[in-house]
Design a protein around this motif. Structure first.
Motif, PDB file in Angstrom:
ATOM      1  N   GLN A 129     -13.527   0.353 -66.431  1.00 47.22           N
ATOM      2  CA  GLN A 129     -12.322  -0.048 -65.710  1.00 47.22           C
ATOM      3  C   GLN A 129     -12.613  -0.161 -64.213  1.00 47.22           C
ATOM      4  OE1 GLN A 129      -8.629   1.469 -67.137  1.00 47.22           O
ATOM      5  NE2 GLN A 129      -7.662   1.368 -65.125  1.00 47.22           N
ATOM      6  N   ILE A 136      -4.122  -1.758 -68.216  1.00 49.11           N
ATOM      7  CA  ILE A 136      -4.158  -2.740 -67.136  1.00 49.11           C
ATOM      8  C   ILE A 136      -3.093  -3.794 -67.360  1.00 49.11           C
ATOM      9  CG2 ILE A 136      -5.616  -4.520 -66.049  1.00 49.11           C
ATOM     10  CD1 ILE A 136      -8.036  -2.823 -67.200  1.00 49.11           C
ATOM     11  N   ALA A 165      -3.618  -1.109 -62.488  1.00 46.76           N
ATOM     12  CA  ALA A 165      -3.886  -0.156 -63.562  1.00 46.76           C
ATOM     13  C   ALA A 165      -2.690   0.763 -63.763  1.00 46.76           C
ATOM     14  CB  ALA A 165      -5.120   0.672 -63.227  1.00 46.76           C
TER      15      ALA A 165
END
Length: 150
Positions: free
Chosen positions: A24, A75, A48
């Motif tokens: 991420q 996300i 996020a």
């Protein structure tokens, strides 16, 4: 963090840990690169949702009290494309080997996550699970190009 003139850290370096967190971070590193931002200005609407992760009980209870819910996607790209109101991504780590040599299986959508993906789709959103930051990056690019005359 974006890589600039050989300084900083690259998405590949961030993803090298093999963790979902590393992947991420790699995705957001890629999205922050000035060249990428120039080509895809809609990335300013990429964010996020910190719903996952291990936390101490006090922090977990505080977050729960403020509306954090188990299973919500990681996300969101808050950009409309044709029939989709936004793109939601559940990011999973790819299969890898840990620094200690332990084999790690690719992450999978959990029983708590699937209903959120289904509900987002039912509400007219794009909602996908991506294994690895590169798959998420490719999906974002595909989504942003969807229905565009480029």
């Amino acid at each position: 963090m974006a890589v600039k003139e050989g300084k900083g850290i690259s998405p590949e370096q961030l993803a090298a840990s093999g963790t979902e967190h590393g992947h991420q971070a790699a995705l957001f590193c890629w999205a922050a690169d000035p060249n990428v931002r120039a080509a895809l200005p809609e990335l300013q609407w990429l964010f996020a949702i910190p719903n996952g992760g291990l936390r101490n009980p006090v922090t977990a209870n505080r977050l729960k009290a403020t509306g954090v819910k188990k299973g919500v996607m990681d996300i969101c790209l808050l950009v409309r494309r044709v029939e989709y109101a936004a793109l939601w991504i559940e990011l999973k780590r790819p299969k890898s080997v840990s620094p200690t040599g332990k084999k790690r299986q690719a992450g999978k959508v959990s029983e708590d996550q699937q209903p959120w993906l289904d509900q987002a789709r039912a509400c007219g959103h794009g909602a996908v699970s991506c294994v690895g930051w590169e798959a998420a990056r490719d999906m974002i690019i595909q989504y942003l190009n969807y229905g565009q005359n480029k």
